[in-house]
Design a protein around this motif. Sequence first.
Motif, PDB file in Angstrom:
ATOM      1  N   GLY A  46       1.841 -11.574   4.543  1.00 49.25           N
ATOM      2  CA  GLY A  46       0.793 -10.116   4.559  1.00 49.25           C
ATOM      3  C   GLY A  46      -0.453 -10.796   4.654  1.00 49.25           C
ATOM      4  N   VAL A 110      -2.190  -7.194  -2.529  1.00 49.99           N
ATOM      5  CA  VAL A 110      -1.739  -5.679  -1.758  1.00 49.99           C
ATOM      6  C   VAL A 110      -1.428  -6.110  -0.565  1.00 49.99           C
ATOM      7  CG1 VAL A 110      -2.183  -3.427  -1.196  1.00 49.99           C
ATOM      8  CG2 VAL A 110      -3.131  -4.772  -3.466  1.00 49.99           C
ATOM      9  N   THR A 111      -0.256  -6.060   0.015  1.00 51.05           N
ATOM     10  CA  THR A 111       0.023  -6.314   1.328  1.00 51.05           C
ATOM     11  C   THR A 111       1.277  -5.122   1.787  1.00 51.05           C
ATOM     12  OG1 THR A 111       2.137  -7.689   1.184  1.00 51.05           O
ATOM     13  CG2 THR A 111      -0.072  -8.729   1.137  1.00 51.05           C
ATOM     14  N   VAL A 112       1.084  -4.983   2.979  1.00 57.29           N
ATOM     15  CA  VAL A 112       2.062  -4.004   3.607  1.00 57.29           C
ATOM     16  C   VAL A 112       2.371  -4.639   5.005  1.00 57.29           C
ATOM     17  CG1 VAL A 112       2.519  -1.815   4.864  1.00 57.29           C
ATOM     18  CG2 VAL A 112       1.364  -1.860   2.732  1.00 57.29           C
ATOM     19  N   ARG A 117       2.830  -0.535   8.659  1.00 53.52           N
ATOM     20  CA  ARG A 117       1.544  -0.117   8.530  1.00 53.52           C
ATOM     21  C   ARG A 117       1.145   1.426   8.759  1.00 53.52           C
ATOM     22  NH1 ARG A 117      -1.729  -0.254  12.797  1.00 53.52           N
ATOM     23  NH2 ARG A 117      -3.579  -1.021  11.865  1.00 53.52           N
ATOM     24  N   ARG A 119       1.906   4.196   7.200  1.00 55.65           N
ATOM     25  CA  ARG A 119       2.861   5.155   6.906  1.00 55.65           C
ATOM     26  C   ARG A 119       2.325   5.794   5.595  1.00 55.65           C
ATOM     27  NH1 ARG A 119       8.278   2.596   8.528  1.00 55.65           N
ATOM     28  NH2 ARG A 119       7.926   1.754  10.317  1.00 55.65           N
ATOM     29  N   ILE A 121       2.042   3.821   2.853  1.00 55.60           N
ATOM     30  CA  ILE A 121       2.837   2.997   1.658  1.00 55.60           C
ATOM     31  C   ILE A 121       1.711   2.352   0.600  1.00 55.60           C
ATOM     32  CG2 ILE A 121       4.168   0.889   1.423  1.00 55.60           C
ATOM     33  CD1 ILE A 121       5.497   1.474   4.122  1.00 55.60           C
ATOM     34  N   GLN A 122       0.601   1.934   1.306  1.00 55.08           N
ATOM     35  CA  GLN A 122      -0.348   1.191   0.407  1.00 55.08           C
ATOM     36  C   GLN A 122      -0.814   2.442  -0.404  1.00 55.08           C
ATOM     37  OE1 GLN A 122      -4.520   0.699   1.633  1.00 55.08           O
ATOM     38  NE2 GLN A 122      -4.597  -1.190   0.286  1.00 55.08           N
ATOM     39  N   ARG A 123      -1.159   3.544   0.227  1.00 49.63           N
ATOM     40  CA  ARG A 123      -1.592   4.619  -0.674  1.00 49.63           C
ATOM     41  C   ARG A 123      -0.689   4.875  -1.825  1.00 49.63           C
ATOM     42  NH1 ARG A 123      -5.072   8.786  -1.234  1.00 49.63           N
ATOM     43  NH2 ARG A 123      -6.157   8.285   0.595  1.00 49.63           N
ATOM     44  N   THR A 144     -10.791  -7.351  -6.064  1.00 49.78           N
ATOM     45  CA  THR A 144     -11.772  -8.250  -4.861  1.00 49.78           C
ATOM     46  C   THR A 144     -11.026  -7.754  -3.438  1.00 49.78           C
ATOM     47  OG1 THR A 144     -10.602 -10.033  -5.116  1.00 49.78           O
ATOM     48  CG2 THR A 144     -12.799  -9.854  -6.192  1.00 49.78           C
ATOM     49  N   VAL A 145     -11.662  -7.405  -2.478  1.00 52.47           N
ATOM     50  CA  VAL A 145     -11.197  -7.055  -1.151  1.00 52.47           C
ATOM     51  C   VAL A 145     -11.032  -8.004  -0.078  1.00 52.47           C
ATOM     52  CG1 VAL A 145     -11.786  -4.755  -2.171  1.00 52.47           C
ATOM     53  CG2 VAL A 145     -13.317  -6.041  -0.451  1.00 52.47           C
ATOM     54  N   GLU A 147     -11.003  -6.333   2.966  1.00 51.76           N
ATOM     55  CA  GLU A 147     -11.908  -5.705   3.814  1.00 51.76           C
ATOM     56  C   GLU A 147     -12.936  -4.526   3.125  1.00 51.76           C
ATOM     57  OE1 GLU A 147     -10.336  -4.501   7.902  1.00 51.76           O
ATOM     58  OE2 GLU A 147      -8.553  -4.855   6.956  1.00 51.76           O
ATOM     59  N   ILE A 150     -11.521  -0.420   2.540  1.00 45.99           N
ATOM     60  CA  ILE A 150     -10.091   0.104   2.358  1.00 45.99           C
ATOM     61  C   ILE A 150     -10.223   1.058   0.989  1.00 45.99           C
ATOM     62  CG2 ILE A 150      -7.733  -0.684   1.463  1.00 45.99           C
ATOM     63  CD1 ILE A 150      -8.016  -3.248   3.349  1.00 45.99           C
ATOM     64  N   TYR A 151     -10.759   0.484  -0.028  1.00 44.81           N
ATOM     65  CA  TYR A 151     -10.642   0.941  -1.599  1.00 44.81           C
ATOM     66  C   TYR A 151     -11.478   1.970  -1.860  1.00 44.81           C
ATOM     67  CZ  TYR A 151      -7.277  -2.871  -1.544  1.00 44.81           C
ATOM     68  OH  TYR A 151      -6.135  -3.451  -1.531  1.00 44.81           O
ATOM     69  N   ARG A 153     -11.662   4.805  -1.011  1.00 43.42           N
ATOM     70  CA  ARG A 153     -10.645   6.230  -0.918  1.00 43.42           C
ATOM     71  C   ARG A 153      -9.829   6.280  -2.041  1.00 43.42           C
ATOM     72  NH1 ARG A 153      -9.392   3.456   3.439  1.00 43.42           N
ATOM     73  NH2 ARG A 153      -9.669   5.031   4.846  1.00 43.42           N
ATOM     74  N   TYR A 154      -9.647   5.110  -2.990  1.00 39.85           N
ATOM     75  CA  TYR A 154      -8.875   5.410  -4.010  1.00 39.85           C
ATOM     76  C   TYR A 154      -9.989   5.484  -5.141  1.00 39.85           C
ATOM     77  CZ  TYR A 154      -5.530   3.707  -0.826  1.00 39.85           C
ATOM     78  OH  TYR A 154      -4.698   3.276   0.282  1.00 39.85           O
TER      79      TYR A 154
HETATM   80  C1  LIG Z   1      -4.586  -3.090   3.957  1.00 41.04           C
HETATM   81  C2  LIG Z   1      -3.073  -2.727   3.990  1.00 41.04           C
HETATM   82  C3  LIG Z   1      -2.566  -2.958   2.804  1.00 41.04           C
HETATM   83  C4  LIG Z   1      -2.903  -1.294   4.252  1.00 41.04           C
HETATM   84  O1  LIG Z   1      -1.757  -0.814   4.228  1.00 41.04           O
HETATM   85  P1  LIG Z   1      -1.206   0.679   4.772  1.00 41.04           P
HETATM   86  O2  LIG Z   1       0.375   0.852   4.141  1.00 41.04           O
HETATM   87  O3  LIG Z   1      -1.075   0.441   6.418  1.00 41.04           O
HETATM   88  O4  LIG Z   1      -2.243   1.780   4.415  1.00 41.04           O
HETATM   89  P2  LIG Z   1      -1.878   3.252   4.283  1.00 41.04           P
HETATM   90  O5  LIG Z   1      -1.140   3.700   5.411  1.00 41.04           O
HETATM   91  O6  LIG Z   1      -1.361   3.594   2.998  1.00 41.04           O
HETATM   92  O7  LIG Z   1      -3.266   3.602   4.337  1.00 41.04           O
HETATM   93  C5  LIG Z   1      -3.956   4.569   3.457  1.00 41.04           C
HETATM   94  C6  LIG Z   1      -5.227   4.916   3.612  1.00 41.04           C
HETATM   95  O8  LIG Z   1      -5.962   3.571   4.135  1.00 41.04           O
HETATM   96  C7  LIG Z   1      -6.561   3.538   5.213  1.00 41.04           C
HETATM   97  N1  LIG Z   1      -6.511   1.977   5.704  1.00 41.04           N
HETATM   98  C8  LIG Z   1      -5.289   1.104   5.594  1.00 41.04           C
HETATM   99  N2  LIG Z   1      -5.997   0.029   6.132  1.00 41.04           N
HETATM  100  C9  LIG Z   1      -7.078  -0.089   6.170  1.00 41.04           C
HETATM  101  C10 LIG Z   1      -8.029  -0.694   6.739  1.00 41.04           C
HETATM  102  N3  LIG Z   1      -7.565  -2.324   7.020  1.00 41.04           N
HETATM  103  N4  LIG Z   1      -9.405  -0.481   6.906  1.00 41.04           N
HETATM  104  C11 LIG Z   1      -9.762   0.782   6.858  1.00 41.04           C
HETATM  105  N5  LIG Z   1      -8.938   1.485   6.340  1.00 41.04           N
HETATM  106  C12 LIG Z   1      -7.511   1.283   6.147  1.00 41.04           C
HETATM  107  C13 LIG Z   1      -5.736   4.113   6.153  1.00 41.04           C
HETATM  108  O9  LIG Z   1      -6.267   4.593   7.364  1.00 41.04           O
HETATM  109  C14 LIG Z   1      -5.324   5.529   5.412  1.00 41.04           C
HETATM  110  O10 LIG Z   1      -6.666   6.214   5.218  1.00 41.04           O
HETATM  111  P3  LIG Z   1      -6.344   7.866   4.494  1.00 41.04           P
HETATM  112  O11 LIG Z   1      -5.602   7.790   3.431  1.00 41.04           O
HETATM  113  O12 LIG Z   1      -7.791   8.073   4.084  1.00 41.04           O
HETATM  114  O13 LIG Z   1      -5.875   8.596   5.630  1.00 41.04           O
HETATM  115  C15 LIG Z   1      -2.308  -3.389   5.333  1.00 41.04           C
HETATM  116  O14 LIG Z   1      -3.160  -3.278   6.498  1.00 41.04           O
HETATM  117  C16 LIG Z   1      -2.403  -4.989   4.976  1.00 41.04           C
HETATM  118  O15 LIG Z   1      -1.352  -5.473   4.355  1.00 41.04           O
HETATM  119  N6  LIG Z   1      -3.413  -5.750   5.388  1.00 41.04           N
HETATM  120  C17 LIG Z   1      -3.333  -7.228   5.436  1.00 41.04           C
HETATM  121  C18 LIG Z   1      -3.418  -7.731   3.884  1.00 41.04           C
HETATM  122  C19 LIG Z   1      -4.789  -7.053   3.389  1.00 41.04           C
HETATM  123  O16 LIG Z   1      -5.812  -6.964   3.743  1.00 41.04           O
HETATM  124  N7  LIG Z   1      -4.273  -6.597   2.087  1.00 41.04           N
HETATM  125  C20 LIG Z   1      -5.348  -5.892   1.383  1.00 41.04           C
HETATM  126  C21 LIG Z   1      -6.065  -6.939   0.374  1.00 41.04           C
HETATM  127  S1  LIG Z   1      -7.051  -6.534  -0.637  1.00 41.04           S
END
Ligand SMILES: CC(C)(COP(=O)(O)OP(=O)(O)OC[C@H]1O[C@@H](n2cnc3c(N)ncnc32)[C@H](O)[C@@H]1OP(=O)(O)O)[C@@H](O)C(=O)NCCC(=O)NCCS
Length: 429
Positions: A46, A110-112, A117, A119, A121-123, A144-145, A147, A150-151, A153-154
Amino acid sequence: MSVDVRTSPLDEQAVAKLADQGLEIRLVDAADVEAIDRYTRADTRGFLGDEPGRDVLDAERADLRNRRCSAVYDPAGAEPEVPIATVNSWIGPLTMPGERAIDAWAVSGVTVAPTHRRRGIQRQMMEAELRTAARLGVPISMLTVSESSIYGRYGYGCAALAADYRIDTRRARWTGPTPDGRVDLIDVSAFRRLAPELFERVRLLQPGQIRPSERRWDQFCGFATGDGDAAKKRRAVQYRDAAGVVRGLALYTVAEDPADFTAHTAQVLSVIAETDDAYAALWRFLVELDLIATLRYDQGSIDEPLRWMVSDFRAVEVKPFDMQYLRVLDVKAAFEGRPLGPGEIAVQVTDPLGFAAGIWTLRDGAVTAAPNARPELTLGVSEASSVLIGGVAPATLAASGRIGVHADGAVERLTRLLAAAMPQLSFWY
Ligand SMILES: CC(C)(COP(=O)(O)OP(=O)(O)OC[C@H]1O[C@@H](n2cnc3c(N)ncnc32)[C@H](O)[C@@H]1OP(=O)(O)O)[C@@H](O)C(=O)NCCC(=O)NCCS
């Protein structure tokens, strides 16, 4: 906190929502070698890492032993026993202003999978983490992030910035103090032995710090499996005060400039200083290293005294970035987890997930729910989390339109209530 986060039940809402998509979320027991190794493979993939070898899998398994590991599986996939999503969490101390710490729900890994991606799942996983933490009475979450986008919204907000430093040592003559103690080169294994204990004493002096894992220290020192010969490149130094007590440690590597033997770069990996003397002595040693033209330090505080200890302010370039993210779950416990300055204020906190929502008064160190009070400021939970430990000025968020201001002078009063030493976080986690 005595609860075992590893076995606390899964969040039922997330179980149901993921089941609607034909997916299954499970807790992975770190004692189940095959399952946890598959978890580590998914986690590593991931983050775009190499396929982990046996030694890395063993080290990760040891690191995950005390964590809650949740994984999502797709029974219809080609490898149904390999997770398509991962997250792990634990309860650890977060340093607050006033040299105290509160329990925080740390989230990591946290990885998907790219096949699954966007769908939601992270949410589902993140909301499950927050509901589980709240159910267990943990007042705050932290992470810590990879990107910045991402966070929020939570409900997480950046609460401690860090900064990359680049110091031109040909311009930066040392003008800081010269302490009485002494600096000595030491072996990296000595740094590895001394650093956790010294950092444990320093940790409470700096709001925003966490307690790093043993594996993180190994990684710093180049001892982590999979790091090859990394340790051989590390140089370590200690500072002992006049009484002979180790008060500071630094760790660095040197990258040679093949074209100019007097223009090498030293990368400072860690400076742990328990006293101002230790800080000055270690930085003087680093700034004055012969054959080094550039010092780099990637995770300093945004407010390093170093800038004021050299002859040329512009010899020190500083690039800030977002480091420690916090997410308040319990407003009263989180804000009472730190001293409050003089004054009184009524604030409204809004929270789409509900945990922190309400109107609160802050006065005499106490936070009281006041549903009928007229709020003077309105903060989203991200903004409330950003200002909690004093690293982000309420005035900055108000000026950027992120705090609603309903009374004259309210921003200044909140600033006085929350004033604190500049927070710092020295480790990604
Ligand atoms: C980041 C990651 C976990 C997102 O997983 P995902 O299942 O695709 O996310 P979701 O479908 O649940 O998205 C949830 C929300 O986050 C947003 N989102 C997801 N990834 C995002 C990103 N990289 N940048 C900005 N927004 C993002 C979606 O648009 C969605 O927004 P909404 O609910 O407001 O409409 C996935 O892309 C991943 O594994 N990335 C690589 C590893 C990584 O960077 N992990 C985070 C570590 S801190």
